[in-house]
Structures are given as structure tokens and as C-alpha cells.
Design a protein around this motif. Structure first.
Motif, PDB file in Angstrom:
ATOM      1  N   SER A 117       0.869  -1.065  -0.082  1.00  0.00           N
ATOM      2  CA  SER A 117       0.170   0.332   0.234  1.00  0.00           C
ATOM      3  C   SER A 117       0.785   1.142  -0.057  1.00  0.00           C
ATOM      4  N   LYS A 122      -0.604   9.558   2.062  1.00  0.00           N
ATOM      5  CA  LYS A 122      -1.639   9.977   2.256  1.00  0.00           C
ATOM      6  C   LYS A 122      -1.663  10.199   3.983  1.00  0.00           C
ATOM      7  N   THR A 149       1.541   5.761  -9.934  1.00  0.00           N
ATOM      8  CA  THR A 149       0.005   5.176 -10.156  1.00  0.00           C
ATOM      9  C   THR A 149      -0.007   4.846  -9.084  1.00  0.00           C
ATOM     10  N   GLN A 150       0.152   3.822  -8.165  1.00  0.00           N
ATOM     11  CA  GLN A 150      -0.462   3.035  -7.334  1.00  0.00           C
ATOM     12  C   GLN A 150      -0.406   3.949  -6.103  1.00  0.00           C
ATOM     13  N   TRP A 151       0.627   5.080  -5.864  1.00  0.00           N
ATOM     14  CA  TRP A 151      -0.018   6.271  -5.012  1.00  0.00           C
ATOM     15  C   TRP A 151      -0.928   7.470  -5.612  1.00  0.00           C
ATOM     16  N   GLU A 152      -1.463   7.561  -6.836  1.00  0.00           N
ATOM     17  CA  GLU A 152      -2.133   8.088  -7.405  1.00  0.00           C
ATOM     18  C   GLU A 152      -3.854   7.482  -6.600  1.00  0.00           C
ATOM     19  N   ASN A 153      -3.782   6.118  -6.599  1.00  0.00           N
ATOM     20  CA  ASN A 153      -4.636   6.178  -6.245  1.00  0.00           C
ATOM     21  C   ASN A 153      -5.810   6.274  -5.266  1.00  0.00           C
ATOM     22  N   ILE A 154      -4.674   5.996  -4.624  1.00  0.00           N
ATOM     23  CA  ILE A 154      -5.287   6.436  -3.069  1.00  0.00           C
ATOM     24  C   ILE A 154      -5.256   7.585  -2.187  1.00  0.00           C
ATOM     25  N   LYS A 157      -6.801  14.667  -3.924  1.00  0.00           N
ATOM     26  CA  LYS A 157      -7.425  15.097  -5.400  1.00  0.00           C
ATOM     27  C   LYS A 157      -6.053  15.978  -5.626  1.00  0.00           C
ATOM     28  N   GLN A 160      -3.206  13.674  -6.398  1.00  0.00           N
ATOM     29  CA  GLN A 160      -3.635  13.135  -7.105  1.00  0.00           C
ATOM     30  C   GLN A 160      -3.462  13.997  -8.247  1.00  0.00           C
ATOM     31  N   ARG A 164      -0.799  12.694 -11.473  1.00  0.00           N
ATOM     32  CA  ARG A 164      -0.904  12.844 -12.492  1.00  0.00           C
ATOM     33  C   ARG A 164       0.300  13.284 -13.819  1.00  0.00           C
TER      34      ARG A 164
END
Length: 239
Positions: A117, A122, A149-154, A157, A160, A164
Motif C-alpha cells: 500500500s 496519504k 500510479t499506485q500512489w495516485e489511486n489512494i 484529489k 492525485q 498525474r
């Protein structure tokens, strides 16, 4: 005080900011086996035992030097004096922690480790995670994209969105000429390099005039860490 010592003291302080005082900080640097310190997991701090060869009183003198020179401050929390970062101290420690995150990712990638994770990132201090993103961008290395990408998902905004943008730039790197890449990096620096809440005031070593340190200037972030300017802009122009 040597820069290595300065960074070690700031790193030790990071785990007890607003929760511990000068004595606890000195015990971390000493490598104390005190039960309370061990129960708090402070023996896992990277600076634990940095001054193992010094007495507690000698270490306290060094901690007080950090306070006197404006890298640490003491604030009263209730009736207890607690160690906190000054803006200048946090600027140095923030850079150090961002570099630690990057080195950790490098180790994971080298050993083919896929993190379970990214939740540990976060909600982190926004100045810190954005500087971490800036370091990833400056590396110009696409190996970080799966982790990003894994970090962006959690994350939230706003974070994120910045993740991106870094991913998109890294993907474009092979198609960009160096001048364009440098321009885009400096453009992203405007969003990723954030000023601390309080201004950092420096004294020019040439004329003695106070001046503001601009934390958003990417030129001050080097491979050796954050570099503070020694002279004000007026004196630099005279060179």
C-alpha cells in the motif's frame, strides 16, 4: 556545527516535534536505552545513537546551538516546553525526508518489491510530498511510474492531480529535447516547491542585510541537499 550534525539533529527531532523536549531529543541522539524511549520506537530513528560517544550534557549543548542558530524552536504546550521546527529547520528536514522517500523507492525497485500500500504517503505534509514528487520528476526516470500510479489511486484529489502531471511528463521524456525538458521542470517547480508558512530570513554574509530565502527556487535544491544562499541579490549582482 557540521552540516552532517545539523541534519542528524533535525532528523532526530522530526519524530518528537511538539511531543518532546530538549532532553528527549538528546537521549535519542545519545542512543539511550531508556524504557519510555524504546516503547515509543524512537530507537528506530535514523539518528538514534548519532552522538553515542558524547555525554548527555554535551549533546544538550549541541541541541541548544540548533535553537540559538534558528533551526529549532521551543514552544510551550500546556506547561511543558516542546521542540518544534523553525521554518528554516523544516526546510532542511523536509528536503532530507523527501530524499529518504526516494531512496526507499530505489531500494524497493532494486529488490523488485511491490508495496502492499501507499497509504503511508496519504495525508503527509503537503510541502513534503510535493517536494518528493519534484525529486522524482528531476530524476527523469520512468522506473517510478508504477509506484506513482499506485500512489495516485489512494491519495487526495490535489495530490492525485500533481502525481498525474509528473507521470505524464516522465512518459513524454523520450520525446523532449533537453531545453524543453528543463523548461517543463521549472514550470512544475512553481506548483511543487511550496514556501513554509513563515518566511525564512537570512543575513547576507557580505553586507549583513537581511533577505528572504526563496524556497520555490529550484536552483537551491542540489544532489547534496538544500543549499542556502550566502549573499543577498544586491551583492550577487555586484560579482
Amino acid at each position: 556545527m557540521l552540516e552532517l550534525e545539523l541534519r542528524a539533529i533535525l532528523r532526530a527531532a522530526d519524530d518528537i516535534i511538539a511531543e518532546g523536549g530538549r532532553t528527549l531529543l538528546s537521549k535519542i541522539l545519545k542512543g539511550s536505552k531508556e524504557q519510555k524511549l524504546l516503547e515509543l520506537g524512537l530507537d528506530q530513528n535514523p539518528s538514534y545513537g548519532f552522538y553515542s560517544g558524547l555525554s548527555l550534557d554535551q549533546i544538550m549543548v549541541k541541541v541548544d546551538q540548533m535553537i540559538d542558530t534558528g533551526f529549532l524552536e521551543v514552544e510551550m504546550r500546556g506547561k511543558l516546553p516542546m521542540i518544534v521546527f523553525s521554518s528554516r529547520g523544516w526546510a532542511v528536514e523536509r528536503e532530507r525526508r523527501a530524499e529518504e522517500f526516494l531512496q526507499e523507492w530505489d531500494r524497493w525497485i532494486e529488490n523488485n518489491i511491490i508495496p502492499i500500500s501507499m497509504e503511508y504517503l496519504k495525508g503527509r505534509n503537503r510541502e513534503l510530498v510535493f517536494l518528493f514528487l519534484y525529486k522524482i520528476l528531476c530524476s527523469g526516470n520512468q522506473k517510478y511510474i508504477p509506484y506513482l500510479t499506485q500512489w495516485e489511486n489512494i491519495d487526495f484529489k490535489k495530490v492525485q492531480a500533481e502525481i498525474r502531471k509528473v507521470i505524464e511528463l516522465l512518459k513524454q521524456l523520450d520525446e523532449l529535447e533537453n531545453p524543453e525538458w528543463e523548461r517543463l521542470k521549472r514550470e512544475r517547480a512553481k506548483s511543487l516547491l511550496i514556501r513554509t508558512s513563515d518566511p525564512i530570513i537570512m543575513a547576507c554574509q557580505q553586507c549583513g542585510t537581511p533577505f528572504l530565502f526563496d524556497e520555490t527556487n529550484p536552483d537551491y535544491y542540489t544532489s547534496e541537499g538544500l543549499r542556502f544562499p550566502e549573499r543577498c541579490s544586491n551583492c550577487l549582482e555586484k560579482v
